[in-house]
Design a protein around this motif. Structure first.
Motif, PDB file in Angstrom:
ATOM      1  N   TYR A  55       3.592   1.497   7.556  1.00 51.25           N
ATOM      2  CA  TYR A  55       3.940   1.042   6.212  1.00 51.25           C
ATOM      3  C   TYR A  55       5.059   0.015   6.348  1.00 51.25           C
ATOM      4  O   TYR A  55       6.153   0.330   6.805  1.00 51.25           O
ATOM      5  CB  TYR A  55       4.406   2.240   5.389  1.00 51.25           C
ATOM      6  N   PHE A  57       6.317  -4.340   4.962  1.00 51.73           N
ATOM      7  CA  PHE A  57       6.304  -5.219   3.791  1.00 51.73           C
ATOM      8  C   PHE A  57       6.271  -6.683   4.227  1.00 51.73           C
ATOM      9  O   PHE A  57       6.804  -7.065   5.265  1.00 51.73           O
ATOM     10  CB  PHE A  57       7.506  -4.956   2.883  1.00 51.73           C
ATOM     11  N   PRO A  71       4.833  -4.415  -0.211  1.00 53.29           N
ATOM     12  CA  PRO A  71       4.476  -3.351   0.740  1.00 53.29           C
ATOM     13  C   PRO A  71       3.017  -3.453   1.167  1.00 53.29           C
ATOM     14  O   PRO A  71       2.131  -3.745   0.351  1.00 53.29           O
ATOM     15  CB  PRO A  71       4.727  -2.067  -0.060  1.00 53.29           C
ATOM     16  N   SER A  73       0.149  -1.404   3.898  1.00 57.92           N
ATOM     17  CA  SER A  73      -0.138  -0.301   4.810  1.00 57.92           C
ATOM     18  C   SER A  73      -1.354  -0.670   5.639  1.00 57.92           C
ATOM     19  O   SER A  73      -2.477  -0.722   5.132  1.00 57.92           O
ATOM     20  CB  SER A  73      -0.393   0.986   4.012  1.00 57.92           C
ATOM     21  N   VAL A 262      -2.414  -3.941   0.685  1.00 60.92           N
ATOM     22  CA  VAL A 262      -1.605  -3.702  -0.520  1.00 60.92           C
ATOM     23  C   VAL A 262      -2.237  -2.602  -1.367  1.00 60.92           C
ATOM     24  O   VAL A 262      -1.538  -1.755  -1.943  1.00 60.92           O
ATOM     25  CB  VAL A 262      -1.442  -4.992  -1.353  1.00 60.92           C
ATOM     26  N   ALA A 265      -1.299   0.650   0.129  1.00 62.14           N
ATOM     27  CA  ALA A 265       0.127   0.934  -0.081  1.00 62.14           C
ATOM     28  C   ALA A 265       0.422   1.352  -1.516  1.00 62.14           C
ATOM     29  O   ALA A 265       1.405   2.053  -1.771  1.00 62.14           O
ATOM     30  CB  ALA A 265       0.963  -0.291   0.288  1.00 62.14           C
ATOM     31  N   THR A 266      -0.413   0.936  -2.464  1.00 61.47           N
ATOM     32  CA  THR A 266      -0.181   1.261  -3.879  1.00 61.47           C
ATOM     33  C   THR A 266      -1.098   2.362  -4.393  1.00 61.47           C
ATOM     34  O   THR A 266      -1.141   2.633  -5.590  1.00 61.47           O
ATOM     35  CB  THR A 266      -0.351   0.006  -4.761  1.00 61.47           C
ATOM     36  N   MET A 322       4.365   7.608  -2.080  1.00 61.53           N
ATOM     37  CA  MET A 322       4.440   6.300  -1.423  1.00 61.53           C
ATOM     38  C   MET A 322       3.882   5.200  -2.314  1.00 61.53           C
ATOM     39  O   MET A 322       4.352   4.055  -2.267  1.00 61.53           O
ATOM     40  CB  MET A 322       3.699   6.326  -0.086  1.00 61.53           C
ATOM     41  N   ALA A 323       2.874   5.517  -3.118  1.00 60.75           N
ATOM     42  CA  ALA A 323       2.328   4.528  -4.050  1.00 60.75           C
ATOM     43  C   ALA A 323       3.374   4.159  -5.096  1.00 60.75           C
ATOM     44  O   ALA A 323       3.557   2.981  -5.430  1.00 60.75           O
ATOM     45  CB  ALA A 323       1.071   5.068  -4.727  1.00 60.75           C
ATOM     46  N   SER A 326       5.963   1.938  -3.532  1.00 59.28           N
ATOM     47  CA  SER A 326       5.495   0.558  -3.366  1.00 59.28           C
ATOM     48  C   SER A 326       5.665  -0.242  -4.651  1.00 59.28           C
ATOM     49  O   SER A 326       6.114  -1.397  -4.632  1.00 59.28           O
ATOM     50  CB  SER A 326       4.023   0.540  -2.934  1.00 59.28           C
ATOM     51  N   ILE A 329       9.346  -1.017  -5.089  1.00 60.78           N
ATOM     52  CA  ILE A 329       9.817  -2.082  -4.206  1.00 60.78           C
ATOM     53  C   ILE A 329       9.432  -3.452  -4.760  1.00 60.78           C
ATOM     54  O   ILE A 329      10.218  -4.405  -4.730  1.00 60.78           O
ATOM     55  CB  ILE A 329       9.250  -1.899  -2.785  1.00 60.78           C
ATOM     56  N   MET A 330       8.230  -3.555  -5.302  1.00 61.31           N
ATOM     57  CA  MET A 330       7.763  -4.825  -5.866  1.00 61.31           C
ATOM     58  C   MET A 330       8.352  -5.104  -7.242  1.00 61.31           C
ATOM     59  O   MET A 330       8.249  -6.211  -7.744  1.00 61.31           O
ATOM     60  CB  MET A 330       6.231  -4.826  -5.950  1.00 61.31           C
TER      61      MET A 330
END
Length: 413
Positions: A55, A57, A71, A73, A262, A265-266, A322-323, A326, A329-330
């Motif tokens: 994971y 970015f 992010p 993955s 992406v 990751a989401t 984790m989703a 993500s 983070i965005m």
């Protein structure tokens, strides 16, 4: 220090300082437990463990005037590197411009008949059917969504009822399927016809993003090739892909490398995305490339218009920490914003791949990033991984035999 040269802890500190992570979110990342046993057990059948993916970015995404860290993955480092590289070149020339469309999901009910009379009955009861669908998910209207269309058609030997639903920020599969199953018995009763099936469609035709990137020639140049020549060669390769399915498939896979990373990751459904986009570009004239590159006003101009089937709320997205991380983070506010970023990622990866192909070739950069994987395959652990990787990059002998040979030498010393 460049981000790819940092340790994991240093990268997390970087995200805290840049305002993309809170201290609490950073502690969650450092704990290294992305999903609990309870969540894993609820999201899969016959669950016996979890399968991990790296994971990370990508950086330098300027989309509609807003900067993003994205992010991703994925097990292939070159995909993240390519996304950042392409985004940086576009950023220097003004960034990505992206337009999105309303988030409309379609559902189908298929009747075991092709009678025009049955369709007339349905048309007469159109509003009643819409009201039943709305009642199945009443909270959707409160969020600004709901039924936006209802059509009836004869397709070969069957009648099709097609309902369009604005699912707002949800991916929408469960919403639409619930509506379909609520109205299907009533439709069967009205038409005195059995329902063959009720299911959403993953066509994605009303979830389009239109991405544009303009890159100055200076931001394309290599040590051996001027930027204008690079641009001209990218345009040539773009045109060739329109005539070669073999090339178009590979070009499109490169675009999906970044997009799928992406989506993973989401917490989004990359299988639905793959189905939607490949069907969208399977035209009467044959399978086509997703992107198009041209030279306009002394710039390389890329365009990517494609369906992006995603959500930012509900389902696995809500359940997977984790989703949620993500999206945080965005700093994503809604599904259309995420669509725009994902579209930009696809075009950034495409730019990097095309530029590499028409200049130095794809393998040089790809294998230098894969050297750590070779080191691990040879049995390297801890600090040995970096040492073996460094030697492989020095000698350019990227194979398992060389990695194993140097690892043994390292251990003997």
């Amino acid at each position: 220090m460049k981000i790819y040269e940092m340790t994991n802890d240093q990268r997390i500190d970087y995200l805290i300082k840049s305002g993309n992570l809170t201290d609490e979110q950073a502690a969650f990342l450092r704990a290294g437990k992305p999903i609990s046993q309870d969540i894993a057990d609820s999201l899969s059948e016959n669950q016996i463990g979890t399968f991990g993916l790296p994971y990370g970015f990508a950086t330098d995404f300027l989309v509609n005037g807003k900067e993003y860290l994205v992010p991703m993955s994925i097990e292939e480092p070159s995909v993240v590197a390519a996304a950042s590289n392409g985004a940086n070149r576009v950023k220097k020339s003004g960034g990505f411009t992206v337009k999105t469309s309303p988030h409309i999901i379609y559902g189908q009910i298929v009747l075991e008949t092709n009678s025009a009379d049955k369709l007339e009955i349905l048309q007469q009861n159109r509003q009643e059917i819409i009201d039943l669908a709305t009642a199945a998910r009443p909270s959707l209207q409160k969020r600004g969504g709901g039924v936006v269309s209802l059509t009836f058609e004869i397709i070969a030997d069957w009648n099709e009822i097609l309902i369009g639903v604005n699912t707002v920020d949800a991916m929408g599969a469960n919403i639409v399927n619930s509506m379909l199953e609520a109205i299907a018995p009533h439709i069967s009763k009205l038409t005195e016809t059995d329902v063959l099936c009720s299911i959403l469609s993953n066509s994605g035709k009303s979830q389009l993003v239109d991405v544009e990137a303009k890159i100055d020639f200076d931001n394309l140049a290599t040590k051996k090739m001027p930027g204008q020549e690079v641009a001209e060669r990218i345009v040539q390769l773009s045109q060739f892909s329109k005539h070669s399915v073999m090339r178009a498939v590979t070009q499109n896979k490169g675009i999906m490398n970044g997009i799928d990373a992406v989506l993973l990751a989401t917490g989004n459904d990359f299988r639905a995305q793959e189905a939607a986009v490949h069907s969208f570009f399977s035209t009467e004239s044959g399978y086509q490339p997703f992107s198009d590159w041209q030279i306009m006003d002394d710039q390389l101009v890329g365009r990517l218009k494609m369906p992006v089937e995603i959500g930012t709320v509900g389902g696995a997205i809500k359940a997977m920490p984790m989703a949620q991380l993500s999206l945080a983070i965005m700093k994503i506010n809604n599904s259309q914003e995420l669509q725009a970023v994902i579209g930009a990622v696809g075009l950034a990866n495409n730019l990097s791949a095309m530029r590499a192909l028409v200049t130095t070739g794809i393998q040089a950069g790809h294998m230098s990033l894969q050297s750590k994987s070779l080191a691990i395959s040879a049995g390297a652990v801890g600090s040995e991984i970096a040492a073996v990787s460094k030697e492989l990059n020095r000698t350019k002998n990227y194979n398992l035999q060389e990695a194993t040979k140097f690892l043994q030498k390292l251990r003997n010393e």
